[in-house]
Write an enzyme that holds these catalytic residues in place. Structure first.
Site, short mmCIF file in Angstrom:
data_model
loop_
_atom_site.label_atom_id
_atom_site.label_comp_id
_atom_site.label_asym_id
_atom_site.label_seq_id
_atom_site.Cartn_x
_atom_site.Cartn_y
_atom_site.Cartn_z
N ARG A 1 72.14 18.38 -10.42
CA ARG A 1 71.63 19.50 -11.20
C ARG A 1 70.93 18.94 -12.42
O ARG A 1 71.45 18.09 -13.11
CB ARG A 1 72.75 20.45 -11.63
CG ARG A 1 72.20 21.79 -12.14
CD ARG A 1 73.29 22.73 -12.60
NE ARG A 1 74.14 23.18 -11.52
CZ ARG A 1 75.10 24.10 -11.68
NH1 ARG A 1 75.31 24.63 -12.88
NH2 ARG A 1 75.85 24.47 -10.66
N SER B 1 72.44 27.66 -10.22
CA SER B 1 73.37 28.69 -10.67
C SER B 1 72.83 29.42 -11.89
O SER B 1 71.80 30.07 -11.83
CB SER B 1 74.74 28.07 -10.91
OG SER B 1 75.70 29.06 -11.20
N ARG C 1 79.30 34.14 -9.21
CA ARG C 1 80.17 34.50 -10.32
C ARG C 1 80.06 36.00 -10.60
O ARG C 1 79.07 36.64 -10.23
CB ARG C 1 79.81 33.73 -11.59
CG ARG C 1 79.91 32.24 -11.42
CD ARG C 1 79.63 31.53 -12.73
NE ARG C 1 79.56 30.09 -12.51
CZ ARG C 1 79.89 29.18 -13.41
NH1 ARG C 1 80.33 29.55 -14.58
NH2 ARG C 1 79.79 27.89 -13.13
N THR D 1 89.78 21.21 -12.93
CA THR D 1 88.74 22.19 -13.18
C THR D 1 87.67 22.15 -12.10
O THR D 1 87.15 21.10 -11.77
CB THR D 1 88.09 21.93 -14.55
OG1 THR D 1 89.11 21.86 -15.53
CG2 THR D 1 87.12 23.02 -14.91
N GLU E 1 88.77 30.54 -11.79
CA GLU E 1 88.58 29.70 -12.97
C GLU E 1 88.05 30.58 -14.09
O GLU E 1 87.36 31.58 -13.83
CB GLU E 1 87.64 28.54 -12.69
CG GLU E 1 86.23 28.94 -12.30
CD GLU E 1 85.35 27.73 -12.00
OE1 GLU E 1 85.83 26.60 -12.14
OE2 GLU E 1 84.18 27.93 -11.66
N LYS F 1 84.01 30.15 -5.12
CA LYS F 1 83.86 31.37 -5.90
C LYS F 1 82.80 32.26 -5.25
O LYS F 1 81.81 31.78 -4.72
CB LYS F 1 83.54 31.07 -7.35
CG LYS F 1 82.34 30.19 -7.61
CD LYS F 1 82.24 29.88 -9.09
CE LYS F 1 81.09 28.94 -9.41
NZ LYS F 1 81.33 27.56 -8.93
#
Length: 615
Positions: free
Chosen positions: A65, A163, A327, A401, A425, A439
């Site tokens: 990314r 994202s 998300r 995480t 999360e 997710k």
């Protein structure tokens, strides 16, 4: 063909840099990025060329990314070709059997600049190796890639997305054959394979031929139907009638991303009233013209248009996806104050976690069935699910995480015959059911709407009131999370090393912050946990990122860590009260004081020039 046809004389005085410049000129077939490098050479800007060419973007557990521009340290056609060649070589090494290789790979992309181009280059490289590609023909929500990997039994999945990053960025996310994001050692092995396959093959650029191949298949229609059939099955039948009767008005924003058609279908199959979409943000737009950062986690600053529409249509509830729809953000107008409350990820996780247990109990009234159920959260997320589990009888586990860890841990539980009901999360990522082992903002949106409808119609409660009800049941869990921007990696390392060598003493940590005593410290970078008899942490440690957790004597937990994808130092804190502790305002004030003192003493934001998050 480059528009700069004149001979380029390379003489930087640095042999390694000269070699890298020549490699780029020889290898890059994209006229725009090729001219970027040639122009810098003609200008004699060798300092910029050093930054672009001498440091290579590393392939990690988040894949790739970064900013889209020329150079080995950025996202561009050449880096994508090199990555694809390394990935396909590694895949063939892991699956040498030709029959296995026919299981193929899944590839899709979001609405950002160059996303489809990067996806087509990747597909071309796999097709050249005679490996079938399930290539989505339309812009796709990220969860549909791991979903297809699972149902097609594919070797891996690749999603081209950055994202919620700024418009200048793009990314490359990889899922393994178990449909969860890759973890170590795959990330390191892929990186090594990339470095061994840097020279682009001429065939790797021939996308037009590859996109006509018989090895290319479009899974869109099949996966679209199957996904929503599976989602529908996770909602107990009695809630369909409730959803229809409640007729809840919900405003929705896709944040200029891909989510709208998927959420629209999710609400249709759930018998929920169609969402009121924010027209200005409904359709994919790589410019993200109405938001500075297309990240609904930023709070009210991203929801201005949503709140305006909610006022117009008379809605008290807003939901938002990030641009790749993995998300979910939620805001509700508090009926008592008339002010908008933007729920943080811990609060949404508490609500959806409780709802997931409630839905399971509707379908499985035998209380013993809960013994084989698991709910997961990342270690920096709220411990509310842990408190719930003690009372409701389900199992709770925390992981490192990131959903890559929760997804892979879910696979391990499921292989042993257990059920994973929910994982989350605090960064507004939610996995409601195990249909997608990552997710998923689409399914989360449907379950959130269903929960809100039920609570309104049957319990006469808003989501704010529902959350308060949960606090009274399981204990008030109050968290304060935020971040600082820091664009100098050396400064970040210096900050954390100062904490590890407190007051100049090597391997010594603070024993208190202000007048708050620290009970134990867990440093997952150095591999130390002072709460354990052998001082070894239960969770895996890694020197590649910074992460230190402080547990205070009053049971407050505070973690400092660096982001894996952005130039941020993040902090997470939570006070976990017992159900009979009703001094909520006192708890809030105390946690704020602990956070302020910790930030000022340990991070020293003013002295280090850190930039505080602003909403």
């Amino acid at each position: 063909m480059s528009s700069l046809e004149k001979d380029i004389k390379i003489n930087s005085g640095n042999v390694e840099l000269d070699e890298k410049i020549q490699e780029w000129i020889d290898w890059d077939k994209n006229e725009k990025t090729l001219d970027e490098i040639k122009s810098l050479v003609l200008l004699g800007d060798y300092e910029t060329l050093k930054k672009r060419l001498l440091c290579r973007m590393a392939f990690g557990t988040a894949g790739l990314r970064g900013k889209m521009q020329a150079g080995f340290s950025f996202m561009n056609d050449l880096v994508i070709v090199q990555t694809g060649q390394g990935l396909v070589t590694y895949i063939k090494k892991c699956f040498p059997n030709k029959v296995d290789q026919q299981r193929g790979v899944v590839i899709s992309y979001d609405g950002r600049y160059n996303s489809r181009r990067f996806a087509e280059l990747t597909a071309t490289i796999f097709i050249n190796e005679n490996i079938p590609v399930y290539f989505y023909s339309k812009l796709t929500a990220t969860p549909f890639v791991p979903f297809a990997v699972y149902h097609k039994k594919a070797l891996c999945g690749i999603m081209v997305t950055a994202s919620h990053n700024p418009k200048e960025d793009n990314g490359y996310k990889v899922y393994w054959e178990n449909s969860a994001q890759i973890i170590s050692p795959h990330d390191k092995n892929i990186q090594n394979s990339i470095l061994k396959n840097l020279n682009p093959l001429p065939s790797s650029w021939k996308t037009e031929e590859a996109m006509k191949s018989s090895l290319l298949h479009d899974p869109y229609d099949e996966m679209f139907k199957l996904y929503f059939d599976k989602l529908q099955a996770t909602i107990p039948p009695k809630f369909y009638k409730i959803n229809e009767e409640a007729q809840l008005k919900i405003v929705y924003t896709a944040m200029h991303g891909v989510g709208y058609p998927f959420v629209q279908k999710a609400y249709e199959i759930s018998n929920l009233k169609p969402v009121h979409a924010v027209i200005e943000q409904r359709d994919p737009d790589p410019e993200f013209p109405t938001v500075k950062f297309p990240n609904p986690e930023e709070g009210k600053s991203c929801l201005v248009l949503s709140m305006k529409l909610a006022d117009e249509v008379g809605s008290d509830l807003i939901i938002a996806n990030d641009p790749d729809a993995d998300r979910l953000a939620v805001a509700e107008r508090d009926s008592r104050t008339k002010e908008w409350k933007v729920f943080n990820g811990n609060e949404i996780g508490s609500l959806l976690g409780w709802w997931s247990v409630k839905c399971f109990k509707e379908a499985h009234p035998n209380v013993d069935d809960m013994k084989n159920c698991y709910l997961l959260a990342s270690t920096v997320s709220s411990k509310m699910l842990k408190s719930m589990g003690k009372k409701e009888g389900f199992n709770f586990e925390e992981t490192l995480t990131g959903f890559k860890y929760m997804g892979n841990r879910s696979v391990e539980f499921m292989e042993k015959g257990n059920q994973v009901l929910f994982a989350f999360e605090e960064a507004i990522g939610f996995m409601v059911s195990s249909n997608v082992l990552d997710k998923d903002g689409v399914s989360a949106a449907a379950h959130l709407g269903t929960m809100a409808s039920y609570m309104k119609l049957k319990e006469n409660k808003t989501l704010c009131e529902t959350l308060e009800y949960l606090y009274k049941m399981y204990g008030y869990h109050y968290s304060l999370n935020s971040y600082f921007l820091c664009y100098e990696p050396e400064k970040i390392i210096k900050i954390f090393e100062r904490i590890r060598n407190w007051k100049g003493e090597k391997d010594s940590y603070p024993s208190s912050i202000g007048n708050y005593k620290i009970d134990s410290i867990r440093d997952l970078t150095a591999g130390i946990d002072t709460s354990q008899p052998n001082r070894k942490p239960l969770l895996p440690s890694s020197k590649s990122s910074q992460m230190i957790t402080f547990t205070f004597e009053n049971d407050t937990v505070l973690t400092l860590r660096t982001s894996g994808t952005e130039p941020k130092i993040k902090y997470y804190s939570e006070y976990c009260a017992k159900p009979d502790e009703n001094n909520w305002k006192e708890i809030q004030d105390k946690l704020k004081d602990i956070v302020d003192k910790t930030v000022n003493e340990l991070l020293q934001p003013t002295e280090n020039g850190l930039i505080q998050k602003s909403d």
